[in-house]
Design a protein around this motif. Structure first.
Motif, PDB file in Angstrom:
ATOM      1  N   ASP A 147      46.826  43.938  39.739  1.00 38.65           N
ATOM      2  CA  ASP A 147      47.678  43.062  39.738  1.00 38.65           C
ATOM      3  C   ASP A 147      47.572  41.698  40.466  1.00 38.65           C
ATOM      4  OD1 ASP A 147      49.559  44.491  38.144  1.00 38.65           O
ATOM      5  OD2 ASP A 147      50.062  45.768  39.864  1.00 38.65           O
ATOM      6  N   GLU A 148      47.054  41.798  41.644  1.00 43.62           N
ATOM      7  CA  GLU A 148      47.002  40.423  42.510  1.00 43.62           C
ATOM      8  C   GLU A 148      45.697  39.689  41.964  1.00 43.62           C
ATOM      9  OE1 GLU A 148      47.036  43.596  43.702  1.00 43.62           O
ATOM     10  OE2 GLU A 148      49.000  43.528  44.992  1.00 43.62           O
ATOM     11  N   ASP A 149      44.624  40.427  41.321  1.00 44.72           N
ATOM     12  CA  ASP A 149      43.503  39.958  40.626  1.00 44.72           C
ATOM     13  C   ASP A 149      44.007  39.055  39.142  1.00 44.72           C
ATOM     14  OD1 ASP A 149      41.822  40.917  42.443  1.00 44.72           O
ATOM     15  OD2 ASP A 149      41.085  42.386  41.306  1.00 44.72           O
ATOM     16  N   ILE A 150      44.999  39.867  38.544  1.00 43.67           N
ATOM     17  CA  ILE A 150      45.629  38.970  37.224  1.00 43.67           C
ATOM     18  C   ILE A 150      46.439  37.858  37.582  1.00 43.67           C
ATOM     19  CG2 ILE A 150      47.081  39.238  35.502  1.00 43.67           C
ATOM     20  CD1 ILE A 150      46.166  42.230  35.309  1.00 43.67           C
ATOM     21  N   ALA A 151      47.222  37.899  38.713  1.00 47.47           N
ATOM     22  CA  ALA A 151      48.031  36.775  39.180  1.00 47.47           C
ATOM     23  C   ALA A 151      47.165  35.575  39.716  1.00 47.47           C
ATOM     24  CB  ALA A 151      48.891  37.303  40.292  1.00 47.47           C
ATOM     25  N   ALA A 152      46.060  35.847  40.432  1.00 46.22           N
ATOM     26  CA  ALA A 152      45.258  34.688  40.963  1.00 46.22           C
ATOM     27  C   ALA A 152      44.602  34.042  39.695  1.00 46.22           C
ATOM     28  CB  ALA A 152      44.135  35.359  41.908  1.00 46.22           C
ATOM     29  N   LEU A 153      44.093  34.543  38.795  1.00 51.57           N
ATOM     30  CA  LEU A 153      43.354  34.092  37.470  1.00 51.57           C
ATOM     31  C   LEU A 153      44.546  33.351  36.847  1.00 51.57           C
ATOM     32  CD1 LEU A 153      41.100  37.121  36.186  1.00 51.57           C
ATOM     33  CD2 LEU A 153      40.565  34.787  37.141  1.00 51.57           C
TER      34      LEU A 153
END
Length: 611
Positions: free
Chosen positions: A548-554
């Motif tokens: 979830d954090e990876d998607i938000a960062a992208l």
């Protein structure tokens, strides 16, 4: 690095200008999709950049030692060629190239060719196109130019070609109307529209957004021009005299503003449902079977079509889909069983190959053969009015059919069928040769169509958009039923290319698993004490915790790049860097989203297992 540039190109046929002062360029490694309404110049642009046709004006410059491979819309073959020799023509000129023969055989097998010694003259149009595709893919080229490569490919072949082109290290430019294909493969969309060439970075989905922005800006500019012009004309009408140089220049600016052409509003295909009334009895198929020699295509299949059914029929090329359509329409008789059609049923059959057209006729004469006008819920519509709605303007209506493009003939043929006001539409590969705009509005039309729609199609987007039930050919004459669109069919375990495991649901269709098969299935599971336990691997668990954090960062990174890109509109080098960075982030985001769906689905199944 720039590998090809076409500058100031203009191309006209008679008085019709297809491309006017157009600019087109290709960067190394780009994957470009060319789209536009049929007859607007897509194939002409591809022929020009491939060197198969000269522009009336302008130049095409390619980088040094750049090799181009070109797949035309209608490939030509030499007399006496076989499937294998046509695929290898010109490829085995050097002794070290003989390894290409095994590669050719492998590619031909992937595209469902079994008899490689079969003469090309015996092949269908779709098979010839696939041979030509293999021939192009075998050549060592830097730029692949492909005109409608996805036509006549089933979904499994489409998936294979998508993967091939994604992995291809060179540059690709292609015309295709397959929207899922465009979304997955291309990095830029080029639209040919009313003589202009417009470029949009990103996939097809991104193009839809950017194109709307372009049209909105054009409309806003036109509103501003009209507002300024009204004020200037008031000044002129107040009696301004052209005595000074300043006043003369002012008047000249007004005249120049008056000569600017307003942006053309898009023509939309908006049609009310034209179906005739349907009685209680529709089409009943009872236990039909069909074989050719020892090959069984359909075995003991039955179904009662319901009012407003939306049926999609899928399966590998040659499995019997078109045969089933022809049995339903009465063009082919089954070996066993029967098809009973209600007295009020009127079938419109859009075949894979256009019916015979007298090409000396004018387009409007061909439509008026069916009817001069048709009644719709919104009133009476004449043949001419309907043609306008179907992108045939006044000039095109009086054009001889022989002068229309292949796509325009296909669109005219579809209109010819709809003009007959059928209440059952049987569409065999309707997406072949129809442009995206026509497909989009056809899909909208089918939403309100007051009748039954039965379609054979390999266009996954079209099936997801239109159908609510899938019948899949899965080998040995078995046809199995799945609920939902194409994506639902895949999720349920359906696979067109492998006659493997399938999922069958209830409904009006007869169960396809024989008693012996069901018993075998029971025996296979009988020895299992419990189902296999689901669980995350260590790597999956870590990924699930951080995704979830990876998607938000992208997503945040892409938003920042969107803000930066307009600031470097005149700095091509920096703009190119930022665009590539954004494309890479978008590709990574797409991969992460796929993983998110998989991991969350697995997590839900693990939780359900615990419960």
């Amino acid at each position: 690095m720039n590998v090809l540039t076409a500058e100031h190109i203009t191309k006209a046929y008679s008085e019709r200008v297809l491309i006017e002062d157009g600019f087109f360029s290709l960067q190394e490694g780009e994957k470009v999709g060319v789209i536009g309404i049929n007859g607007e110049g897509k194939s002409t642009l591809l022929r020009i950049i491939a060197g198969a046709e000269e522009p009336d004006e302008g130049t095409v410059i390619t980088g040094s030692n750049i090799r181009i491979g070109y797949l035309p819309q209608d490939p030509e073959f030499q007399e006496g060629e076989t499937v294998l020799s046509a695929a290898l023509r010109g490829v085995l000129e050097n002794p070290e190239d003989f390894e290409k023969e095994s590669e050719a055989k492998s590619l031909l097998a992937k595209l469902d060719f079994q008899n490689l010694d079969q003469p090309v003259s015996e092949l269908s149009g779709g098979q010839k196109k696939r041979v030509a595709l293999v021939h192009v893919l075998l050549q060592p080229v830097d730029i692949l130019i492909l005109d409608e490569p996805t036509n006549h490919l089933d979904s499994a072949m489409n998936g294979w070609l998508e993967d091939y082109l994604i992995r291809f290290r060179g540059t690709v430019v292609m015309v295709t109307h397959d929207r899922y294909f465009l979304d997955r493969v291309v990095t830029r969309i080029v639209e040919v529209d009313k003589g202009g060439i417009y470029s949009y970075p990103g996939s097809y989905s991104r193009y839809v957004e950017l194109r709307q922005e372009r049209l909105d800006i054009a409309r806003a500019s036109e509103r501003k021009r009209q507002s300024i012009l009204r004020n200037e004309l008031k000044w002129l009408m107040r009696g301004a005299r052209a005595r000074s140089t300043k006043q003369k220049a002012h008047i000249q600016r007004i005249e120049a503003m008056q000569q600017i052409e307003a942006p053309e509003e898009e023509t939309q295909i908006e049609m009310s449902s034209m179906a005739t009334r349907m009685g209680r009895k529709t089409i009943e198929v009872r236990g039909i079977s069909k074989a050719y020699g020892s090959r069984t295509l359909i075995r003991d299949w039955e179904y009662i079509f319901l009012k407003n059914d939306r049926i999609g029929i899928v399966g590998p090329n040659g499995c019997g889909k078109s045969t089933l359509m022809k049995i339903i329409t009465g063009n082919v008789l089954p070996d066993a069983g029967e098809v009973e059609i209600g007295s009020t049923i009127s079938i419109g059959y859009f075949s894979q190959e256009n019916e015979y057209m007298d090409e000396s006729m004018k387009a409007i004469e061909y439509i008026r053969e069916v009817a001069e006008y048709i009644n719709t819920p919104n009133g009476k519509v004449t043949a001419s009015m309907l043609m306008e709605q179907f992108l045939f303007d006044g000039t095109k209506q009086w054009t001889r059919i022989e002068k229309l493009s292949g796509g325009e003939k296909r669109r005219l043929y579809l209109l010819h069928i709809l003009m007959g006001a059928p209440n059952v539409l049987i569409l065999d590969e309707p997406t072949n040769d129809l442009d995206i705009q026509t497909l989009t509005i056809l899909e909208d039309y089918l939403d309100s169509f007051a009748g039954i729609v039965i379609t054979v199609s390999h266009d996954r987007y079209f099936l997801d958009r239109v159908v609510r039930r899938i019948f899949s050919f899965e080998g040995a004459g078995r046809i199995r039923q799945y609920e939902g669109g194409y994506s639902d069919y895949l999720a349920a375990g359906g696979q067109e290319a492998s006659f493997g495991s399938a999922f069958s649901v209830g409904g009006s269709s007869k169960a396809e698993l024989s008693g012996e098969e069901q018993e075998a299935k029971k025996d296979k599971n009988a020895g299992r004490g419990h189902a296999e336990k689901l669980k995350f691997t260590y790597k999956e668990q870590k990924e699930f915790e951080s995704i979830d954090e990876d998607i938000a960062a992208l997503e945040e990174k892409i938003q920042e790049l969107d803000k930066k890109i307009p600031k470097f509109a005149t700095d091509f080098v920096k703009l190119n860097e930022l665009t590539k960075e954004k494309e890479q982030a978008e590709a990574e985001l797409e991969h992460k989203m796929d993983r998110w769906v998989y991991l969350n689905d697995l997590a839900e199944r693990i939780e359900a297992q615990k419960g």
